[in-house]
Design a protein around this motif. Sequence first.
Motif, PDB file in Angstrom:
ATOM      1  N   ARG A  25     113.085  38.017  -8.726  1.00 11.27           N
ATOM      2  CA  ARG A  25     114.320  38.402  -9.066  1.00 11.27           C
ATOM      3  C   ARG A  25     114.925  39.375  -9.100  1.00 11.27           C
ATOM      4  O   ARG A  25     113.602  40.723  -9.940  1.00 11.27           O
ATOM      5  N   GLU A  26     115.392  40.571  -9.220  1.00 11.22           N
ATOM      6  CA  GLU A  26     115.560  41.783  -9.645  1.00 11.22           C
ATOM      7  C   GLU A  26     115.501  42.455 -11.323  1.00 11.22           C
ATOM      8  O   GLU A  26     114.791  42.768 -10.977  1.00 11.22           O
ATOM      9  N   SER A  27     115.724  40.744 -12.050  1.00  8.90           N
ATOM     10  CA  SER A  27     115.578  41.232 -12.701  1.00  8.90           C
ATOM     11  C   SER A  27     113.745  41.588 -13.667  1.00  8.90           C
ATOM     12  O   SER A  27     113.695  42.292 -14.863  1.00  8.90           O
ATOM     13  N   GLN A  28     113.350  40.584 -12.913  1.00  9.70           N
ATOM     14  CA  GLN A  28     111.671  40.921 -12.690  1.00  9.70           C
ATOM     15  C   GLN A  28     111.166  42.158 -12.711  1.00  9.70           C
ATOM     16  O   GLN A  28     110.452  42.723 -13.201  1.00  9.70           O
ATOM     17  N   ILE A  29     111.937  42.078 -11.422  1.00  8.83           N
ATOM     18  CA  ILE A  29     111.142  43.815 -10.885  1.00  8.83           C
ATOM     19  C   ILE A  29     111.211  45.115 -12.172  1.00  8.83           C
ATOM     20  O   ILE A  29     111.160  45.628 -12.056  1.00  8.83           O
ATOM     21  N   GLU A  30     112.503  44.513 -12.041  1.00  5.23           N
ATOM     22  CA  GLU A  30     112.595  45.949 -13.578  1.00  5.23           C
ATOM     23  C   GLU A  30     112.248  45.893 -14.608  1.00  5.23           C
ATOM     24  O   GLU A  30     111.734  47.321 -15.540  1.00  5.23           O
ATOM     25  N   ASN A  31     111.951  44.690 -15.533  1.00  2.00           N
ATOM     26  CA  ASN A  31     111.339  44.161 -16.558  1.00  2.00           C
ATOM     27  C   ASN A  31     109.479  44.703 -16.520  1.00  2.00           C
ATOM     28  O   ASN A  31     109.289  45.823 -16.234  1.00  2.00           O
ATOM     29  N   TYR A  32     109.076  44.811 -14.712  1.00  2.00           N
ATOM     30  CA  TYR A  32     107.521  45.171 -14.523  1.00  2.00           C
ATOM     31  C   TYR A  32     107.868  46.630 -14.612  1.00  2.00           C
ATOM     32  O   TYR A  32     107.274  47.842 -15.423  1.00  2.00           O
ATOM     33  N   LEU A  33     108.236  47.288 -14.381  1.00  2.00           N
ATOM     34  CA  LEU A  33     108.701  48.991 -14.534  1.00  2.00           C
ATOM     35  C   LEU A  33     109.029  49.218 -15.155  1.00  2.00           C
ATOM     36  O   LEU A  33     108.356  50.235 -15.894  1.00  2.00           O
ATOM     37  N   LYS A  34     109.120  48.906 -16.556  1.00  8.70           N
ATOM     38  CA  LYS A  34     109.913  49.189 -17.820  1.00  8.70           C
ATOM     39  C   LYS A  34     107.890  48.516 -18.595  1.00  8.70           C
ATOM     40  O   LYS A  34     108.162  49.904 -19.229  1.00  8.70           O
ATOM     41  N   ARG A  35     107.741  47.857 -18.450  1.00 10.63           N
ATOM     42  CA  ARG A  35     106.747  47.936 -18.810  1.00 10.63           C
ATOM     43  C   ARG A  35     105.360  49.228 -17.887  1.00 10.63           C
ATOM     44  O   ARG A  35     104.403  49.657 -19.021  1.00 10.63           O
ATOM     45  N   GLU A  36     105.544  48.982 -17.025  1.00 11.36           N
ATOM     46  CA  GLU A  36     104.838  50.085 -16.432  1.00 11.36           C
ATOM     47  C   GLU A  36     104.665  51.749 -16.978  1.00 11.36           C
ATOM     48  O   GLU A  36     103.807  52.260 -16.820  1.00 11.36           O
ATOM     49  N   ILE A  37     106.274  51.938 -16.793  1.00 13.95           N
ATOM     50  CA  ILE A  37     106.332  53.127 -16.999  1.00 13.95           C
ATOM     51  C   ILE A  37     105.938  53.229 -18.649  1.00 13.95           C
ATOM     52  O   ILE A  37     105.323  54.622 -19.042  1.00 13.95           O
ATOM     53  N   GLU A  38     106.380  52.453 -19.481  1.00 13.30           N
ATOM     54  CA  GLU A  38     105.140  53.009 -21.093  1.00 13.30           C
ATOM     55  C   GLU A  38     104.224  52.618 -21.111  1.00 13.30           C
ATOM     56  O   GLU A  38     103.638  53.400 -22.372  1.00 13.30           O
ATOM     57  N   LYS A  39     103.566  52.169 -20.150  1.00 12.53           N
ATOM     58  CA  LYS A  39     101.466  51.983 -20.038  1.00 12.53           C
ATOM     59  C   LYS A  39     101.100  54.044 -20.174  1.00 12.53           C
ATOM     60  O   LYS A  39     100.667  54.249 -20.442  1.00 12.53           O
ATOM     61  N   LEU A  40     102.353  54.296 -19.116  1.00 16.47           N
ATOM     62  CA  LEU A  40     102.011  55.557 -19.175  1.00 16.47           C
ATOM     63  C   LEU A  40     102.519  56.486 -20.227  1.00 16.47           C
ATOM     64  O   LEU A  40     102.383  57.850 -19.795  1.00 16.47           O
ATOM     65  N   GLY A  41     102.976  56.159 -20.932  1.00 20.37           N
ATOM     66  CA  GLY A  41     103.386  56.732 -21.869  1.00 20.37           C
ATOM     67  C   GLY A  41     105.337  57.228 -21.970  1.00 20.37           C
ATOM     68  O   GLY A  41     105.563  57.780 -22.810  1.00 20.37           O
ATOM     69  N   GLY A  42     105.663  56.582 -21.145  1.00 23.42           N
ATOM     70  CA  GLY A  42     107.584  57.377 -20.530  1.00 23.42           C
ATOM     71  C   GLY A  42     107.762  56.033 -21.367  1.00 23.42           C
ATOM     72  O   GLY A  42     108.028  54.906 -21.720  1.00 23.42           O
ATOM     73  N   GLN A  43     109.477  56.575 -21.364  1.00 22.20           N
ATOM     74  CA  GLN A  43     110.652  55.841 -21.453  1.00 22.20           C
ATOM     75  C   GLN A  43     111.077  55.305 -20.222  1.00 22.20           C
ATOM     76  O   GLN A  43     111.614  55.538 -19.033  1.00 22.20           O
ATOM     77  N   CYS A  44     111.898  54.274 -19.887  1.00 19.47           N
ATOM     78  CA  CYS A  44     112.193  53.921 -18.779  1.00 19.47           C
ATOM     79  C   CYS A  44     114.211  53.333 -19.259  1.00 19.47           C
ATOM     80  O   CYS A  44     113.858  51.446 -20.318  1.00 19.47           O
ATOM     81  N   PHE A  45     114.632  54.004 -19.463  1.00 16.97           N
ATOM     82  CA  PHE A  45     116.095  53.117 -19.967  1.00 16.97           C
ATOM     83  C   PHE A  45     117.450  52.631 -19.592  1.00 16.97           C
ATOM     84  O   PHE A  45     117.276  53.596 -18.043  1.00 16.97           O
ATOM     85  N   LYS A  46     117.416  52.123 -19.538  1.00 15.05           N
ATOM     86  CA  LYS A  46     118.660  50.807 -18.185  1.00 15.05           C
ATOM     87  C   LYS A  46     119.758  52.601 -18.321  1.00 15.05           C
ATOM     88  O   LYS A  46     120.231  52.407 -19.425  1.00 15.05           O
ATOM     89  N   PHE A  47     120.590  52.332 -17.487  1.00 15.84           N
ATOM     90  CA  PHE A  47     121.178  53.221 -17.141  1.00 15.84           C
ATOM     91  C   PHE A  47     123.177  52.810 -16.640  1.00 15.84           C
ATOM     92  O   PHE A  47     123.040  52.222 -16.327  1.00 15.84           O
ATOM     93  N   VAL A  48     123.691  52.956 -17.425  1.00 16.63           N
ATOM     94  CA  VAL A  48     125.037  52.422 -17.608  1.00 16.63           C
ATOM     95  C   VAL A  48     125.995  53.579 -17.554  1.00 16.63           C
ATOM     96  O   VAL A  48     125.922  54.989 -19.182  1.00 16.63           O
ATOM     97  N   SER A  49     126.941  54.274 -16.703  1.00 18.18           N
ATOM     98  CA  SER A  49     128.086  55.182 -17.435  1.00 18.18           C
ATOM     99  C   SER A  49     129.322  54.763 -16.732  1.00 18.18           C
ATOM    100  O   SER A  49     129.918  54.566 -15.524  1.00 18.18           O
ATOM    101  N   PRO A  50     130.132  54.646 -18.075  1.00 15.72           N
ATOM    102  CA  PRO A  50     131.527  54.045 -17.829  1.00 15.72           C
ATOM    103  C   PRO A  50     131.743  54.420 -16.148  1.00 15.72           C
ATOM    104  O   PRO A  50     131.868  56.257 -16.469  1.00 15.72           O
ATOM    105  N   GLY A  51     132.555  53.986 -15.969  1.00 19.24           N
ATOM    106  CA  GLY A  51     133.662  55.181 -15.184  1.00 19.24           C
ATOM    107  C   GLY A  51     132.876  56.125 -13.441  1.00 19.24           C
ATOM    108  O   GLY A  51     133.609  56.110 -12.714  1.00 19.24           O
ATOM    109  N   ASN A  52     132.017  55.634 -13.549  1.00 22.08           N
ATOM    110  CA  ASN A  52     130.925  55.745 -12.550  1.00 22.08           C
ATOM    111  C   ASN A  52     130.050  54.927 -11.887  1.00 22.08           C
ATOM    112  O   ASN A  52     129.363  54.402 -12.115  1.00 22.08           O
ATOM    113  N   LYS A  53     130.821  54.550 -10.850  1.00 20.96           N
ATOM    114  CA  LYS A  53     130.042  53.043 -10.497  1.00 20.96           C
ATOM    115  C   LYS A  53     129.566  53.664  -9.409  1.00 20.96           C
ATOM    116  O   LYS A  53     128.907  54.774  -8.772  1.00 20.96           O
ATOM    117  N   GLY A  54     127.963  53.276  -9.260  1.00 22.76           N
ATOM    118  CA  GLY A  54     127.192  53.234  -8.100  1.00 22.76           C
ATOM    119  C   GLY A  54     125.301  54.402  -8.864  1.00 22.76           C
ATOM    120  O   GLY A  54     125.100  54.619  -7.925  1.00 22.76           O
TER     121      GLY A  54
END
Length: 94
Positions: free
Chosen positions: A2-31
């Motif tokens: 599932r997409e959510s599993q891939i997304e959670n995996y990405l977040k964990r792997e980026i955090e291992k690099l010392g980075g942040q992986c923020f969910k991006f929501v931009s109301p009024g801007n689709k896509g």
Amino acid sequence: MRESQIENYLKREIEKLGGQCFKFVSPGNKGVPDRIIILPNGQIIFAELKNETGKLSPIQVKTIETLKQLKCRVFCLNSKPSVDKLVVELRDEL
């Protein structure tokens, strides 16, 4: 997978690099991409997540093209191996 599993995996792997992986929501801007990745060296990268059979919508394609024209890095990730490939590339740049 599932997409959510891939997304959670990405977040964990980026955090291992010392980075942040923020969910991006931009109301009024689709896509807009699903995640903004911020790395310790100041790089900002956008990531669009799909499952293995998912396809980009026309508005997502247009938004990604616009971001790339603005010299932003944008990756479309649809599996753990695609995340792993990105993480190796980013690790080499740190």
